[in-house]
Design a protein around this motif. Structure first.
Motif, short mmCIF file in Angstrom:
data_model
loop_
_atom_site.label_atom_id
_atom_site.label_comp_id
_atom_site.label_asym_id
_atom_site.label_seq_id
_atom_site.Cartn_x
_atom_site.Cartn_y
_atom_site.Cartn_z
N ASN A 82 26.91 58.26 44.79
CA ASN A 82 27.74 57.26 44.14
C ASN A 82 29.21 57.63 44.26
N CYS A 83 30.06 56.62 44.36
CA CYS A 83 31.50 56.86 44.39
C CYS A 83 31.98 57.29 43.00
N THR A 84 32.72 58.37 42.95
CA THR A 84 33.26 58.86 41.68
C THR A 84 34.79 58.91 41.69
N ASN A 85 35.40 58.57 42.82
CA ASN A 85 36.85 58.63 42.93
C ASN A 85 37.36 57.30 43.49
N LEU A 86 37.24 56.25 42.67
CA LEU A 86 37.65 54.91 43.07
C LEU A 86 38.96 54.54 42.38
N LYS A 87 39.91 54.04 43.15
CA LYS A 87 41.15 53.52 42.59
C LYS A 87 41.00 52.03 42.37
N VAL A 88 41.39 51.56 41.18
CA VAL A 88 41.29 50.14 40.83
C VAL A 88 42.65 49.46 40.99
N THR A 89 42.69 48.38 41.74
CA THR A 89 43.86 47.53 41.84
C THR A 89 43.39 46.08 41.70
N ASP A 90 44.33 45.14 41.62
CA ASP A 90 43.93 43.75 41.49
C ASP A 90 44.76 42.86 42.41
N LYS A 91 44.26 41.65 42.61
CA LYS A 91 44.96 40.66 43.43
C LYS A 91 45.38 39.51 42.52
N GLN A 106 40.35 39.06 42.20
CA GLN A 106 39.50 40.16 42.62
C GLN A 106 40.05 41.49 42.13
N LEU A 107 39.16 42.32 41.62
CA LEU A 107 39.44 43.73 41.44
C LEU A 107 39.06 44.44 42.73
N LEU A 108 39.91 45.32 43.23
CA LEU A 108 39.62 46.12 44.41
C LEU A 108 39.27 47.53 43.98
N LEU A 109 38.14 48.04 44.46
CA LEU A 109 37.66 49.39 44.14
C LEU A 109 37.72 50.19 45.44
N THR A 110 38.73 51.05 45.57
CA THR A 110 39.00 51.75 46.82
C THR A 110 38.58 53.21 46.74
N ASN A 111 37.81 53.65 47.73
CA ASN A 111 37.34 55.03 47.78
C ASN A 111 38.48 55.97 48.18
N GLN A 112 38.87 56.83 47.26
CA GLN A 112 39.91 57.81 47.55
C GLN A 112 39.35 59.16 47.95
N ALA A 155 35.53 47.90 47.95
CA ALA A 155 34.67 46.81 47.54
C ALA A 155 35.48 45.94 46.58
N THR A 156 34.97 44.76 46.27
CA THR A 156 35.65 43.87 45.32
C THR A 156 34.70 43.46 44.21
N ALA A 157 35.26 43.04 43.08
CA ALA A 157 34.50 42.45 41.98
C ALA A 157 35.32 41.29 41.44
N ASP A 158 34.71 40.12 41.32
CA ASP A 158 35.42 38.93 40.86
C ASP A 158 35.50 38.89 39.34
N LEU A 159 36.70 38.69 38.81
CA LEU A 159 36.89 38.49 37.38
C LEU A 159 37.35 37.06 37.16
N THR A 160 36.56 36.30 36.40
CA THR A 160 36.84 34.90 36.10
C THR A 160 37.24 34.78 34.64
N THR A 197 43.83 51.81 33.46
CA THR A 197 44.45 50.70 32.75
C THR A 197 45.50 50.03 33.63
N LEU A 198 45.40 48.71 33.75
CA LEU A 198 46.33 47.92 34.55
C LEU A 198 46.97 46.86 33.66
N ALA A 199 48.15 46.40 34.03
CA ALA A 199 48.76 45.26 33.35
C ALA A 199 47.92 44.01 33.64
N TRP A 200 47.79 43.13 32.64
CA TRP A 200 47.05 41.89 32.85
C TRP A 200 47.80 41.01 33.85
N VAL A 201 47.06 40.20 34.61
CA VAL A 201 47.60 39.53 35.79
C VAL A 201 48.31 38.21 35.52
N ASP A 202 48.20 37.65 34.31
CA ASP A 202 48.64 36.27 34.09
C ASP A 202 49.28 36.14 32.71
#
Length: 228
Positions: A82-91, A106-112, A155-160, A197-202
């Motif tokens: 399993n990935c244990t070193n993922l950086k989270v960013t958003d679009k 989309q949340l982007l989960l990038t393998n670092q 990978a991506t995950a959709d947040l609605t 923790t990221l700033a909210w997008v909207d």
């Protein structure tokens, strides 16, 4: 960007059935929302969830595959940790097609990490508002697809999310000051304790439906980038 995905090849699978739930939409009184896959419970306290809504036991070899060459990740399940070193960013968010009260990004989960790894399941997502209250988002009933990530792939995950007022134009709300206003988004990747923790997008107010059975705000599972 060209996207390459590889289907997971499995042997016979015994599937444990779970109760089907109805179409998801905004359910709080007076709020609007479009039908969507119903959530399978709440994520809870920002903990990444790694199990599928329809969990099963695999019997036979799983395709091992190799990471994609375009940074997108590949649908793949076998032979990697399993990935244990993922950086989270958003679009940036966009309106859900056919809706005036739901947005999606989309949340982007990038393998670092330096080695290939698997991301599988739902990120844990908690929103915190300007009033100091929080909201652990529900997850959809969408199927889980293990995704193989090489170094730098994502990978991506959709947040609605459901807005408190209809959206007019391109992303501005007709009632931007109404509703509940998140300020931060805390994300824990699946099968991980690496909370970020990221700033909210909207800036548009949300319909806060944290007590609703079928809220119009929810998180989907990790999937190969570009998957529909």
């Amino acid at each position: 960007m060209g996207i390459t995905t590889k289907a997971i090849q499995r042997g016979a699978m015994t599937v444990a059935a779970v109760a089907a739930v109805g179409a998801l939409g905004a359910c709080s009184s007076g709020q609007q929302g479009n039908p969507a896959p119903a959530p399978q419970g709440t994520v809870g306290n920002g903990v990444g969830v790694g199990t599928a809504p329809n969990a099963g036991t695999s019997h036979g070899a799983e395709a091992k595959g190799t990471p994609a060459a375009d940074g997108s990740g590949s649908a793949n399940a076998g032979g990697h940790p399993n990935c244990t070193n993922l950086k989270v960013t958003d679009k940036s968010p966009d309106l859900v097609p056919g809706s005036t009260t739901q947005m999606r990004f989309q949340l982007l989960l990038t393998n670092q990490g330096s080695a290939p790894c698997i991301v599988r399941g739902f990120p844990g997502v908690r929103l915190t508002g300007d009033d100091g209250t929080g909201w652990d988002l529900a997850r959809t009933g969408a199927p889980v697809t293990p995704v193989l990530l090489g170094h730098g792939e994502h990978a991506t995950a959709d947040l609605t999310y459901a807005t408190a007022a209809p959206i007019t134009g391109t992303g501005s709300g007709s009632g931007a000051d109404s509703g509940w206003h998140p300020t931060t988004m805390t994300v824990t990747p699946p099968n991980s304790t690496n909370t970020q923790t990221l700033a909210w997008v909207d800036g548009v107010g949300l319909a806060k439906q944290d007590g609703a059975t079928h809220p119009g705000t929810y998180i989907g599972p990790a999937q190969p980038s570009g998957a529909k």
